[in-house]
Design a protein around this motif. Sequence first.
Motif, mmCIF file in Angstrom:
data_model
loop_
_atom_site.group_PDB
_atom_site.id
_atom_site.type_symbol
_atom_site.label_atom_id
_atom_site.label_comp_id
_atom_site.label_asym_id
_atom_site.label_seq_id
_atom_site.Cartn_x
_atom_site.Cartn_y
_atom_site.Cartn_z
ATOM 1 N N TYR A 135 0.818 -1.217 0.000
ATOM 2 C CA TYR A 135 0.000 0.000 0.000
ATOM 3 C C TYR A 135 0.850 1.264 0.000
ATOM 4 C CZ TYR A 135 0.932 0.789 4.997
ATOM 5 O OH TYR A 135 1.527 1.052 6.193
ATOM 6 N N LEU A 136 2.051 1.208 0.552
ATOM 7 C CA LEU A 136 2.909 2.399 0.577
ATOM 8 C C LEU A 136 3.344 2.788 -0.833
ATOM 9 C CD1 LEU A 136 5.185 1.653 3.687
ATOM 10 C CD2 LEU A 136 3.292 3.284 3.516
ATOM 11 N N GLU A 137 3.675 1.764 -1.645
ATOM 12 C CA GLU A 137 4.077 2.042 -3.022
ATOM 13 C C GLU A 137 2.913 2.645 -3.808
ATOM 14 O OE1 GLU A 137 5.476 -0.438 -7.014
ATOM 15 O OE2 GLU A 137 5.679 -1.341 -5.011
ATOM 16 N N PHE A 138 1.714 2.085 -3.609
ATOM 17 C CA PHE A 138 0.548 2.616 -4.314
ATOM 18 C C PHE A 138 0.212 4.028 -3.848
ATOM 19 C CE2 PHE A 138 -4.066 3.344 -4.282
ATOM 20 C CZ PHE A 138 -4.310 3.348 -5.649
ATOM 21 N N ARG A 139 0.266 4.255 -2.530
ATOM 22 C CA ARG A 139 -0.075 5.583 -2.007
ATOM 23 C C ARG A 139 0.916 6.632 -2.487
ATOM 24 N NH1 ARG A 139 -4.353 8.559 -0.647
ATOM 25 N NH2 ARG A 139 -3.830 10.170 0.885
ATOM 26 N N ASP A 140 2.177 6.243 -2.559
ATOM 27 C CA ASP A 140 3.190 7.176 -3.028
ATOM 28 C C ASP A 140 2.933 7.559 -4.486
ATOM 29 O OD1 ASP A 140 5.803 8.561 -2.629
ATOM 30 O OD2 ASP A 140 6.431 7.183 -4.205
ATOM 31 N N ALA A 141 2.589 6.586 -5.313
ATOM 32 C CA ALA A 141 2.277 6.880 -6.717
ATOM 33 C C ALA A 141 1.008 7.731 -6.824
ATOM 34 C CB ALA A 141 2.120 5.573 -7.493
ATOM 35 N N GLN A 142 0.023 7.458 -5.965
ATOM 36 C CA GLN A 142 -1.223 8.221 -5.977
ATOM 37 C C GLN A 142 -0.979 9.680 -5.595
ATOM 38 O OE1 GLN A 142 -3.999 7.045 -2.964
ATOM 39 N NE2 GLN A 142 -5.792 7.815 -4.084
ATOM 40 N N VAL A 143 -0.189 9.896 -4.557
ATOM 41 C CA VAL A 143 0.115 11.272 -4.124
ATOM 42 C C VAL A 143 0.922 12.003 -5.187
ATOM 43 C CG1 VAL A 143 1.402 12.618 -2.430
ATOM 44 C CG2 VAL A 143 -0.033 10.724 -1.672
ATOM 45 N N ASN A 144 1.856 11.310 -5.830
ATOM 46 C CA ASN A 144 2.648 11.935 -6.888
ATOM 47 C C ASN A 144 1.760 12.385 -8.049
ATOM 48 O OD1 ASN A 144 5.070 11.662 -5.536
ATOM 49 N ND2 ASN A 144 5.565 9.691 -6.486
ATOM 50 N N ARG A 145 0.776 11.539 -8.380
ATOM 51 C CA ARG A 145 -0.144 11.923 -9.460
ATOM 52 C C ARG A 145 -0.970 13.136 -9.033
ATOM 53 N NH1 ARG A 145 -4.872 8.320 -12.511
ATOM 54 N NH2 ARG A 145 -5.861 10.143 -13.504
ATOM 55 N N LEU A 146 -1.447 13.155 -7.800
ATOM 56 C CA LEU A 146 -2.238 14.288 -7.309
ATOM 57 C C LEU A 146 -1.423 15.574 -7.355
ATOM 58 C CD1 LEU A 146 -4.631 15.594 -5.804
ATOM 59 C CD2 LEU A 146 -3.618 14.781 -3.663
ATOM 60 N N GLN A 147 -0.200 15.507 -6.896
ATOM 61 C CA GLN A 147 0.651 16.700 -6.891
ATOM 62 C C GLN A 147 0.994 17.154 -8.302
ATOM 63 O OE1 GLN A 147 3.960 15.465 -4.476
ATOM 64 N NE2 GLN A 147 2.892 15.884 -2.536
ATOM 65 N N ALA A 148 1.254 16.203 -9.196
ATOM 66 C CA ALA A 148 1.600 16.563 -10.574
ATOM 67 C C ALA A 148 0.422 17.237 -11.268
ATOM 68 C CB ALA A 148 2.031 15.313 -11.340
ATOM 69 N N GLU A 149 -0.777 16.689 -11.077
ATOM 70 C CA GLU A 149 -1.950 17.293 -11.720
ATOM 71 C C GLU A 149 -2.269 18.647 -11.108
ATOM 72 O OE1 GLU A 149 -6.349 15.842 -13.298
ATOM 73 O OE2 GLU A 149 -5.189 14.586 -11.930
ATOM 74 N N SER A 150 -2.073 18.788 -9.806
ATOM 75 C CA SER A 150 -2.307 20.083 -9.149
ATOM 76 C C SER A 150 -1.334 21.134 -9.659
ATOM 77 C CB SER A 150 -2.171 19.923 -7.631
ATOM 78 O OG SER A 150 -3.155 19.041 -7.120
ATOM 79 N N ARG A 151 -0.052 20.742 -9.813
ATOM 80 C CA ARG A 151 0.921 21.688 -10.343
ATOM 81 C C ARG A 151 0.620 22.063 -11.785
ATOM 82 N NH1 ARG A 151 4.668 18.240 -7.770
ATOM 83 N NH2 ARG A 151 5.257 17.431 -9.814
#
Length: 439
Positions: free
Chosen positions: A395-411
């Motif tokens: 779950y840590l690997e998935f959550r990290d990828a999920q947060v990265n996508r959220l931050q990238a789209e927000s930026r």
Amino acid sequence: MKKFLLLHVLIVFSFPLFAQEEEILTFQKAVEIGLENNLDVKIATNQVLLTENDRKLGTSLLMPTIDLNNTRGYRREDTEQAFVSDPENPRIIPGAQTRTNNYSLVAIYGFSADAVVALQRLGKLTEVSELEAKVVIENTVAAIATAYYRLVLEQQRYDVLNNTLELSDERLEIAKAQYEFGRASKRDFLAAQVDYNADLTALVTQEQVIQNSRVNLNELLALGLDDNFAVRDTIIIEENLSMEELRENAYSQNKMFLVTQRMENVAYLQLKELRAQRLPTITLNGSYNDNTLNSDAGFLLSNQQQGINLGATISLNLFSGLSLNRQIQGAKIQINNQRHLMEQYENQMQADLQRTYNTYQNSKRLLEIERKNYEVAVENADIALDRFRLGIANYLEFRDAQVNRLQAESRLIESLYTIKENEIELMRISGKIYFPQDI
């Protein structure tokens, strides 16, 4: 677990949806509503009318004055008259009546050179008032544009957070299933539940941000603060903004720069007006009189006069306590101040234009980087989700990828908004932002 699932279903289905059955408000429509309702615009427009009225009143300095008068008098009194020829026998007239009737038409025209210059000065002040009204309109349009696209940005963020919540929901379902079948620990399931609640909290918080952004836009449009509407979900940016063209337009179209130029002209006219007070003043006057007198006593029993009177006066002030000299000296100082103010604003305008353009160019370069980064983040998140479904990734690997996508789209959407914000400011400084031509 059943209690949690029930709570989870209630939260998902009770969350409000935005832009559902709401009227679409385009940017052009928002500008039209704002210019029609905004109180600052109305005040600025009325100020133009006041200045125009002052200019029209100033034309009275070059107009003659014409007065029509009618005076009537009546007198009744006991009269005793003694004459030199017969002082012993005075003439006694009880209740002697005297009636007078006077008609006069008087025209006066005074010409002075300072009145002509004053009229020119009022004309320049009218131009200044019109330009200042356009400044208010342009600032209002810029504020509406910024608030409108801010609302678009916040709704795009809402969509990003909503997609993140959907991924967290899917992860929660997978973690629950894996936990029930004994393929994962309860810790993984609880971690998925905590992350889901965190994403839901962010989405609820974003709902409040959108509501406040809508209130800000409604305030500028002078609409009801509770009025709901939907805005377009895209931000369109200009592709070809040239610094040379922007600078050229700024010198010819920036309203505040034009105001400083007009105010320098006003200062010159003020000096010219004061100097003109040293010139002679010519006053022409003419009148037509019709006087009638009827009296029961006196040497004249009846008298009637009709005729025209014409005259001219030339006046020249020789000494006024040096007050005019002091006023002229002050006007010269004011000219220098206005020249310095124009140079100061010119420097500020150039600096603001250059700074904003530099930020605009840099934001466009960052946009390309963020687009590529977003594509990578999406692909990475999809791979992590597939690996999580298969039980290969934790779950840590998935959550990290999920947060990265959220931050990238927000930026990415933040970069688009920053470019649009700089574009609005460039258009405002260069005087190219929309305003009605009939103001």
